[in-house]
Structures are given as structure tokens and as C-alpha cells.
Design an enzyme around this catalytic site. Structure first.
Site, PDB file in Angstrom:
ATOM      1  N   TYR A 180      26.850  22.284  37.853  1.00 55.46           N
ATOM      2  CA  TYR A 180      27.575  21.256  38.622  1.00 55.46           C
ATOM      3  C   TYR A 180      26.835  19.923  38.535  1.00 55.46           C
ATOM      4  O   TYR A 180      27.309  18.987  37.950  1.00 55.46           O
ATOM      5  CB  TYR A 180      27.753  21.702  40.077  1.00 55.46           C
ATOM      6  CG  TYR A 180      28.607  20.758  40.880  1.00 55.46           C
ATOM      7  CD1 TYR A 180      29.991  20.819  40.796  1.00 55.46           C
ATOM      8  CD2 TYR A 180      28.047  19.791  41.713  1.00 55.46           C
ATOM      9  CE1 TYR A 180      30.797  19.941  41.516  1.00 55.46           C
ATOM     10  CE2 TYR A 180      28.845  18.914  42.439  1.00 55.46           C
ATOM     11  CZ  TYR A 180      30.218  18.992  42.340  1.00 55.46           C
ATOM     12  OH  TYR A 180      31.003  18.124  43.049  1.00 55.46           O
ATOM     13  N   SER A 205      35.415  20.359  38.711  1.00 57.62           N
ATOM     14  CA  SER A 205      35.363  19.075  39.386  1.00 57.62           C
ATOM     15  C   SER A 205      34.307  18.197  38.708  1.00 57.62           C
ATOM     16  O   SER A 205      34.431  17.885  37.527  1.00 57.62           O
ATOM     17  CB  SER A 205      35.071  19.288  40.872  1.00 57.62           C
ATOM     18  OG  SER A 205      35.332  18.137  41.612  1.00 57.62           O
ATOM     19  N   HIS A 262      42.931  21.398  44.235  1.00 59.12           N
ATOM     20  CA  HIS A 262      41.575  21.316  43.702  1.00 59.12           C
ATOM     21  C   HIS A 262      40.832  22.645  43.796  1.00 59.12           C
ATOM     22  O   HIS A 262      39.821  22.839  43.139  1.00 59.12           O
ATOM     23  CB  HIS A 262      40.801  20.228  44.453  1.00 59.12           C
ATOM     24  CG  HIS A 262      39.583  19.745  43.740  1.00 59.12           C
ATOM     25  ND1 HIS A 262      39.636  19.161  42.499  1.00 59.12           N
ATOM     26  CD2 HIS A 262      38.269  19.779  44.082  1.00 59.12           C
ATOM     27  CE1 HIS A 262      38.413  18.846  42.119  1.00 59.12           C
ATOM     28  NE2 HIS A 262      37.561  19.216  43.051  1.00 59.12           N
ATOM     29  N   ASP A 311      46.716  18.778  42.901  1.00 59.50           N
ATOM     30  CA  ASP A 311      45.323  18.375  43.061  1.00 59.50           C
ATOM     31  C   ASP A 311      45.289  16.877  43.321  1.00 59.50           C
ATOM     32  O   ASP A 311      45.420  16.069  42.400  1.00 59.50           O
ATOM     33  CB  ASP A 311      44.507  18.722  41.815  1.00 59.50           C
ATOM     34  CG  ASP A 311      43.013  18.480  42.012  1.00 59.50           C
ATOM     35  OD1 ASP A 311      42.641  17.855  43.027  1.00 59.50           O
ATOM     36  OD2 ASP A 311      42.220  18.925  41.161  1.00 59.50           O
TER      37      ASP A 311
END
Length: 780
Positions: free
Chosen positions: A540, A621, A749, A708
Site C-alpha cells: 500500500y 486504491s 471502493h 466508487d
């Protein structure tokens, strides 16, 4: 605590103003033009199979002296017939490709079995009753339950599964009045960040509920805080959006307002407690102190771990009364004749301040002020002073991150640290900060939940690891026992306990600049470590998010089904080692995050865990940006890519919904100095066919949802169209590794996604990746 969100940065690079007519990329030091191609996968798509997507060559902008093309800007309109045709054509291609993935159904079956286990939240006491969430296993949404005591009979408080036919209405938050007799709750639909707020009453004897008529709309990223008169609560809303189908719009979210709702009144009469028209991007979080006396307002600008801290002494308002609802109408920001007596305790964005406790006007906060690893401080707001003069209660630890602190009854402060990316729990004195005892945890893992209140001596916490689905523990700080008691053990279907079959270790890769990057590696005991194991590398690296060990049925299915190795990288940009670690991966340092991830991939190959042709990378994301950027920069390192709801157009991300808040992590491409380091890594703008080796990109599946409204689908659409054009736009293109996208409907999302949709998306993504890398199904 202030409301936040997550999605929820590179060294400046010289830019060339020479552009490829094939794509929309500019050359930079990280251009893939001279890169070696990715391994050839076991799943081929002929270039002629890709849909023909129109390119509008007329859109060419001069940004800070650099010409940038945007031929797929028309995909930014989700409602246009042409965009809908693009979605339909891409999904049709994806369906035909996925039909060739033989293990997809086996993965779906195994994941369904592994998902079918009871999942509980920690019980939380409100009034005279305990409440907790429970999912039997395959229910679309967890159900909220109530009981009069921990051993009492259970009753359903709220079942979101009954609110929609397809399971896409989710409970996204609750807040109980001080006496526990009222519950305000937030409902989202189709995965959107927009929520509506409703209210019900809770009978303290029986747990029976009654729905009230109150309903609040146009709520997003909202606080929910009751005043102690039980007659109203604070919440946040935005101006009414132009579009009716909430969640599919792309309009920027600005001018959030803090409002107060009095029960029984229509929303149109709600007073606007505060607004910031001079700073439309500011977000306002509201919290009521434990004694009910103070309204605490946390003002945030973007997603950085900083905030201003204001307060209102509700007791000093002339309208304050225990017999009538608190009336903010005279103080309405737009129409009230009086100014709300707001005291700005901290009026800059130099640090973060989170409320922990107060005794009258003496407040305790957790802060990172002059403490990158955080500390707990105390101040008397009756005699305001600069944070530099606030007293240390718990000083900054020399190496461990102080993750959170919670005050309980009496002289008790529960403190959670993150030490080398694993949780550590302690009991401290609230008065002096001195440590009273360590709370023994079951092993190396994460404290995933906490439930405790200032007026209670007991607290609950959840614990899990990569191979432990978790357990809930209870500890009463007023008892003589110093050990937490097992309250509820989570077990997989059939009593299967995976932990004894697996090994987890933490190893460190060395990044380009010499930084040691930690990585947890988990695999089944006896897995051949000769470079042939299918391996999943997840990352991430942003927004101060900690990737601590956690249980995932999907990852377990990958390890069991394919004999796979799981690697979770803790990259700079995250919060695992405090603010310095975070800042080293933001703004002009963003390239460090990509370098860290690529170093982890090389480490896994060097240590014979896997090889490039067997390596799958996954990120969602901000992590979707991560894996897409790394695919551009080093396609030779990866066999397959799962890019979920990623931020792909880094030159326009800030123009849609809440994207403007992310400039605090990424920088603002409208500023020349930020553009100089953003443009060279923006996934959409740096796609180039490799000239070495296979001259291919790794196979990619790019996933998004039509609702989203956090990272809007246009990001995934633009990258998909660009990849297919640049790499497979000609019949003689060498690209045979598949470049596909999966666009879900009534999905956002990720939060609140129904269990069935979660399983289907995972089966498609991992079935695809397994086919590409030639992973065989090994589970009997």
C-alpha cells in the site's frame, strides 16, 4: 476521534518534452522505454481481441511548459452512452478471458468455504445493554445484535440484509445516546461514500426497537456525536449534489458543514454549527467530551496526520438546559444573530491532536507534536498555552509507534503500540502515565478492535494474525487478574485451525537508497523454496496507514489452493514507523515507495521464494497506483498484476469527489514544483512498450466499481484504454499477456461490499492471475 478516510510520491525527475504519439506518456528517468519485458504468461490475448476505443487527439494541454495529451478524457463522463459502451465491451472481453481460467471455480468454492465462518465484533456497552455485529459467514452484511448482559439472550437490533434485495445496503456507522436508548446509524448504498442517517429507539429491558421518522441526507465523511441531553446529535453534510444517483457522480466534494440535528425536526431546520467557506476543502470532525460538557471540533486539511483543535463549552451557552433540546439556531453559521463561542485551542496544521480524556478543563490528548512516534500530553484549557508547554503524560517511545490510547474508569489508560509492525498492549496510569503492566497477547499479530468506555473498568479487544481468524478478549482492570480472558474464539468451518500448518517470519529487503524495508512472509510448512512457488506480494505505502498482520480468507485460499507464498510489504508512506516513515514516502519522496516495493520483489526472487514469472502483485486504491506505477517502471519483475480501484491519472485526481484531500500526500499537480515529480510516475502518463526481452507488460486485471465515488472509475478506464492502445494497438504488437478490466455494478471502493461480491471478485482476480503464472491447483 476525528473522522478520516483513506484511499483510502517520488523524487523530482527531469522531464522531457518529447512525447510518444502512441500513448500519453512523457519520458523520464523511470520511463520503461528501455526496460526488459515481463515474463510471457500462460494466458494469451491476441491484440485483435481488444475493443477499439476512440482517441480524441484534440485534447492537448500545456501544463507548466509540458504538453500533455488526454485522448480518453471523454471516459470521465460515467453517464455518456460512449462510456457505457466502453464498459460493456470491456466486461465482455474480460468474461471471455476469465472463462479460460480453469481454477477460478475451484478458488471460488474454496474461498466460499473459508469465508463461511462466524465473524463477531467486540461487544460495546451502551446504556444497560451490550451491542455487537455478527455475520454467520456468508451473509451479505453483518447483523447488529443486542443483549442485556454478556450472558443474556440475544436479539436483533438492526439487520441490513433486509434493506435491499441484493445486499448492497450496508451499515457504515452507529452512535448511541449516553443513556443507550437511541441509536443514530448511517446507511450506504451500492458501495458509495454517501450515506443517509436514521434513528431508532432501543428498549433497555427487552432490546426491542422502534424506527423514528428522522432521516438525514447528503451526508459523507461524517461525524456522529450525541449531546448528553439525548435530544440531538452533530453530523456533517455537503451541499446537495447535482446528480440523483449518488455514488456515480464525479463532482468535487467541497464545503462540508457541521450541523446539529434535533430529534423530530426535519433536516431543513438543522442548524449549521460551523462552516469554512474561506477554506472549502477543510473537513470538520465533531466529538463530545466524556462528561458531555464540551464539543470538540477537529479541523483537517487533506489526509495528513495534522489538525486544528477547537472547542465549545456547551455548559456556557445560554440555551443549555437539561429539559429542552440544545438550540443552535441562534448560532447558525449562515443565519444566526450570535457567534458561536468557539475557542481555537490549536489553530495551525503543524501536528495532530486526538482527544483521550478530560477532568473538567484539564484535557489529555494523543499527539505527534514534536513526536514523530506520538506521545500523550495534558493541558488545562482554562489557562491556554502553546502545545510546546503541554505536559508529557507518556513521552515519545524511542522506537515504537504509539498507535492509540483510551481512558477507562479511574486511573486507567490502555495504550497500544506498534513495535516492528506488530501490536503491543499496555496498561498505564492515566494520572502519571507510568506503565502498570503489559497485556499478554497470543502472539505476533494485530489488535484489530477495541471497545471500552471512560465510565467502565472492563474493555474488550480483538486479535488476529495472517493465519489466525481472530479472537475477542476481555479484561476487567478492576479485578485482581492481570491476564486477558478469552471471551470468544473465532473458528473456521469444521474447526479448521490453519496456524499450525503455516510459518510467518519478518524479513527485510534493501531499497535503492539503502533503507531496510520490512516484509512479512507466510507460507505453508514444507513449501519448496526453490524459486517455483506461486507468490503474492501485497503493498500500500501511503496515507499513514499501518499494514499490520491480519487474517484474510482470500489470502489463505491462495496459499492453500495453489501452495502459494504470501508477502506483505511495509513500505514508506505508511505509518508503521511513525511520521518520518510516512513523510519519506510522500510528495517528492513518492518514488521511494515504488523503489521499496520493487526491492521486495527482487528480494523474493533472490531468496528463492519465487521468480518473476511466478510473482503476482496486488494493491488497492493508493496500492492500485503502486502496482500500476511499478508495472510501468519494472515490468520484468512481475508475472501478473491485480490493480484494484487505483488512482491512475495523477494529473487530474484532485478534480473529482474527495481527491483534493489527497494532495496532502501526493502534492498538487496544478503547482509546477509538484507536477515535476508527479508526472514521471503517473500510471496513465507513463505506459510504454518495453524494448528488451519479451517486450511485454505483465498480465493485468484492473478492477473498479460503478459506484466508487472515492477513487472514481475513470482512473481505471483511462489506464485500461491506454494500456490496450500503447501495448496492443497493432496486430503485430508483441503484447500477448492479457490486459483486462473488471467493472462491477452496484459496487464502490470496497467498504460494505456484500460477501458474495467479495468472493466473486477475488475468484476472478486470483483465477486469472493463477492461469497467467501457471499455478496448479494443489489442494485435494
Amino acid at each position: 476521534m476525528a473522522v478520516g478516510w483513506c484511499l483510502m510520491h517520488g523524487v523530482p525527475r527531469p522531464l522531457s518534452r518529447v512525447f510518444s504519439k502512441a500513448g500519453i506518456a512523457s519520458k523520464s528517468r523511470h520511463s520503461t522505454a528501455a526496460a526488459s519485458g515481463a515474463p510471457a504468461g500462460k494466458l494469451a490475448v491476441d491484440p485483435s481481441q481488444y475493443p477499439k476505443t476512440r482517441r480524441d487527439e484534440s485534447i492537448l494541454e500545456n501544463l507548466h511548459g509540458v504538453e500533455v495529451a488526454d485522448p480518453y478524457r471523454w471516459l470521465e463522463d460515467p453517464d455518456s452512452k460512449e462510456t457505457q459502451q466502453f464498459v460493456a465491451a470491456q466486461n465482455e472481453l474480460t468474461s471471455s478471458v476469465l472463462n479460460q481460467c480453469e481454477t477460478r471455480q475451484q478458488f471460488n468454492d474454496l474461498l466460499t468455504e473459508l469465508f463461511d465462518y462466524p465473524r463477531y465484533s467486540c461487544p460495546r456497552r451502551h446504556g444497560r445493554r451490550y451491542h455487537y455485529s455478527y455475520n454467520t459467514g456468508l451473509q451479505a452484511q453483518g447483523v447488529l445484535y443486542s443483549q442485556g448482559s454478556l450472558e443474556g439472550e440475544e436479539s436483533i437490533l438492526l439487520d441490513p440484509n433486509k434493506l435491499s434485495d441484493d445486499g448492497t445496503v450496508a451499515l457504515s456507522g452507529t452512535a448511541f445516546s449516553k443513556n443507550g436508548q437511541l441509536m443514530a446509524y448511517k446507511l450506504s448504498s451500492g458501495g458509495s461514500d454517501w450515506v443517509s442517517i436514521k434513528v431508532l429507539t432501543v428498549d433497555q429491558e427487552t432490546g426491542e426497537t422502534t424506527d423514528l421518522e428522522d432521516k438525514l441526507e447528503y451526508v459523507k465523511f461524517s461525524s456522529l456525536a450525541w449531546t448528553y441531553d439525548h435530544k440531538g446529535f452533530f453530523y456533517n453534510k455537503f451541499p446537495e449534489p447535482k446528480k440523483g444517483d449518488l455514488g456515480t457522480e464525479t463532482d468535487i466534494n467541497l464545503n462540508q458543514q457541521l450541523c446539529y440535528h434535533v430529534l423530530g425536526q426535519p433536516q431543513s431546520k438543522d442548524a449549521i454549527v460551523w462552516a469554512c467557506p474561506d477554506h472549502p476543502a477543510w473537513m470538520l470532525g465533531a466529538e463530545v467530551s466524556d462528561d458531555g460538557r464540551f464539543l470538540l471540533i477537529s479541523v483537517r486539511e487533506g489526509t495528513q496526520p495534522t489538525n486544528q483543535l477547537w472547542y465549545v463549552d456547551l455548559q456556557m451557552l445560554p440555551e443549555f438546559s437539561k429539559d429542552a433540546a440544545l438550540d443552535f439556531t441562534p448560532y447558525d453559521y449562515n443565519s444566526g444573530p450570535k457567534a458561536l463561542p468557539v475557542v481555537k485551542l490549536v489553530d495551525d496544521f503543524e501536528a495532530a491532536y486526538d482527544y483521550t480524556a478530560n477532568e473538567g478543563m484539564v484535557f489529555t490528548f494523543q499527539t505527534n507534536y514534536q513526536a514523530p512516534l506520538y506521545r500523550v500530553v495534558r493541558t488545562d484549557i482554562e489557562f491556554p498555552s502553546s502545545p510546546s508547554g503541554w505536559q508529557d503524560v507518556i513521552a515519545e517511545h524511542p522506537k515504537d509507534l504509539l498507535d492509540w490510547a483510551a481512558a477507562l474508569k479511574g486511573d486507567v489508560l490502555v495504550v497500544c503500540y506498534v513495535a516492528d509492525v506488530a501490536s503491543k498492549l499496555q496498561i498505564h496510569s492515566l494520572a502519571t502515565g507510568s506503565i502498570q503492566r503489559e497485556v499478554k497477547l497470543p502472539g505476533i499479530g494485530s489488535v484489530t478492535q477495541f471497545a471500552g468506555k471512560r465510565e467502565d473498568s472492563e474493555f474488550f479487544f480483538g486479535f488476529s494474525s495472517f493465519t489466525e481468524p481472530g479472537a475477542t478478549y476481555r479484561l476487567d482492570t478492576a479485578s485482581s487478574s492481570i491476564e486477558p480472558q478469552l471471551f470468544r474464539q473465532t473458528k473456521l468451518k469444521g474447526g479448521y485451525v490453519p496456524a499450525p500448518e503455516f510459518v510467518t517470519k519478518q524479513e527485510f529487503a534493501t531499497s535503492k537508497d539503502g533503507t531496510r524495508v520490512p516484509m512479512f512472509i507466510t507460507h505453508k510448512k514444507g513449501t519448496p523454496l526453490d524459486g517455483t512457488a506461486p507468490t503474492l506480494l501485497y503493498g500500500y505505502g501511503g496515507f499513514n496507514i499501518n499494514l499490520t498482520p491480519s487474517f484474510s480468507p482470500t489470502r489463505l485460499a491462495f496459499m492453500l489452493g495453489y501452495g502459494g507464498v504470501l508477502a506483505v510489504a511495509n513500505l514508506r508512506g505508511g505509518g508503521e514507523y511513525g511520521l518520518k516513515w510516512h513523510d519519506a514516502g510522500t510528495h517528492g519522496n513518492k518514488q521511494n515507495v515504488f523503489d521499496d516495493f520493487q526491492a521486495c520483489a527482487e528480494y523474493l526472487a533472490d531468496k528463492k521464494y519465487t521468480s518473476a514469472d511466478k510473482l503476482i502483485i496486488q494493491g488497492g486504491s493508493n496500492g492500485g497506483l503502486l502496482v500500476a506505477a511499478c508495472s510501468n517502471q519494472r515490468p520484468d519483475l512481475f508475472g501478473a498484476v491485480i490493480a484494484q480501484v487505483g488512482v491512475m491519472d495523477m494529473l487530474r485526481f484532485h478534480k473529482f469527489t474527495i481527491g483534493h484531500a489527497w494532495t496532502s500526500d501526493y502534492g498538487n499537480p496544478d503547482h509546477a514544483e509538484d507536477f515535476a515529480y508527479i508526472h514521471p510516475y503517473s500510471p496513465v502518463h507513463n505506459v510504454r512498450a518495453p524494448t528488451g526481452g519479451t517486450r511485454q507488460y505483465p498480465a493485468m486485471i484492473i478492477t473498479t466499481g460503478d459506484h466508487d465515488d472515492r477513487v472514481v472509475p475513470l482512473h481505471s478506464h483511462k489506464l485500461t484504454a491506454t494500456l490496450q492502445h500503447v501495448l496492443a494497438g497493432h496486430e503485430d504488437s508483441p503484447q500477448r499477456n492479457a490486459l483486462i478490466t473488471r467493472i462491477d455494478v452496484r459496487a464502490g471502493h470496497g467498504a460494505g461490499k456484500p460477501t458474495k461480491k467479495v468472493i466473486e471478485e477475488a475468484a476472478d482476480s486470483f483465477g486469472f492471475a493463477a492461469k497467467v503464472i501457471g499455478a496448479e491447483w494443489v489442494k485435494e
